[in-house]
Design a protein around this motif. Structure first.
Motif, PDB file in Angstrom:
ATOM      1  N   GLY A  27       0.820  -1.210   0.000  1.00 32.27           N
ATOM      2  CA  GLY A  27       0.000   0.000   0.000  1.00 32.27           C
ATOM      3  C   GLY A  27       0.855   1.262   0.000  1.00 32.27           C
ATOM      4  O   GLY A  27       2.013   1.252  -0.405  1.00 32.27           O
ATOM      5  N   PRO A  28       0.290   2.364   0.468  1.00 31.81           N
ATOM      6  CA  PRO A  28       1.026   3.627   0.474  1.00 31.81           C
ATOM      7  C   PRO A  28       2.023   3.732   1.626  1.00 31.81           C
ATOM      8  O   PRO A  28       2.825   4.643   1.678  1.00 31.81           O
ATOM      9  CB  PRO A  28      -0.078   4.673   0.628  1.00 31.81           C
ATOM     10  N   THR A  29       1.995   2.766   2.549  1.00 29.71           N
ATOM     11  CA  THR A  29       2.841   2.861   3.743  1.00 29.71           C
ATOM     12  C   THR A  29       4.278   2.457   3.515  1.00 29.71           C
ATOM     13  O   THR A  29       5.139   2.767   4.322  1.00 29.71           O
ATOM     14  CB  THR A  29       2.268   1.997   4.881  1.00 29.71           C
ATOM     15  N   GLY A  30       4.564   1.730   2.465  1.00 30.51           N
ATOM     16  CA  GLY A  30       5.948   1.355   2.221  1.00 30.51           C
ATOM     17  C   GLY A  30       6.122  -0.105   1.881  1.00 30.51           C
ATOM     18  O   GLY A  30       5.372  -0.662   1.090  1.00 30.51           O
ATOM     19  N   LEU A  31       7.094  -0.734   2.524  1.00 28.17           N
ATOM     20  CA  LEU A  31       7.473  -2.101   2.198  1.00 28.17           C
ATOM     21  C   LEU A  31       7.215  -3.037   3.366  1.00 28.17           C
ATOM     22  O   LEU A  31       7.378  -2.666   4.525  1.00 28.17           O
ATOM     23  CB  LEU A  31       8.953  -2.153   1.826  1.00 28.17           C
ATOM     24  N   GLU A  32       6.865  -4.260   3.035  1.00 22.97           N
ATOM     25  CA  GLU A  32       6.619  -5.300   4.027  1.00 22.97           C
ATOM     26  C   GLU A  32       7.473  -6.510   3.678  1.00 22.97           C
ATOM     27  O   GLU A  32       7.577  -6.890   2.507  1.00 22.97           O
ATOM     28  CB  GLU A  32       5.139  -5.686   4.014  1.00 22.97           C
ATOM     29  N   LEU A  33       8.099  -7.107   4.680  1.00 23.05           N
ATOM     30  CA  LEU A  33       8.832  -8.348   4.467  1.00 23.05           C
ATOM     31  C   LEU A  33       7.848  -9.495   4.345  1.00 23.05           C
ATOM     32  O   LEU A  33       6.909  -9.593   5.132  1.00 23.05           O
ATOM     33  CB  LEU A  33       9.750  -8.644   5.654  1.00 23.05           C
TER      34      LEU A  33
END
Length: 90
Positions: A28-34
């Motif tokens: 989403g707009p929040t960034g990156l997820e592992l």
């Protein structure tokens, strides 16, 4: 002979089959997820990690995921943490 990789948490070398591959995915707009790459086929750089909470905590403390994946900013780690702790994402 099986390929050998280095765990980003404890820095020990181990066979590829005994480690988990994690990659950074847009979340989403929040960034990156592992996320855990179960089949080791997702595109992009991957980091390798022993499937233990201890190695995961060491990698987070050392900020090793950002360096290994060559990403800037904050990485969400809840998906991988839940997987290692045996809990399921809601």
């Amino acid at each position: 002979m099986e390929p050998v990789r280095t765990c980003v948490g404890c820095r020990a070398r181990a066979s590829r089959s005994s480690l988990l591959r994690v990659v950074a995915r847009a979340e989403g707009p929040t960034g990156l997820e592992l996320v855990v790459d179960e089949t080791a086929t997702l595109p992009g750089r991957g980091a390798w990690l022993h499937p233990s909470p201890e190695c995961f905590r060491a990698a987070v403390t050392r900020r090793a995921f950002g360096r290994a994946l060559r990403v800037e900013g904050t990485l969400g780690t809840s998906t991988v943490e839940n997987r290692l702790n045996g809990t399921v994402n809601p």
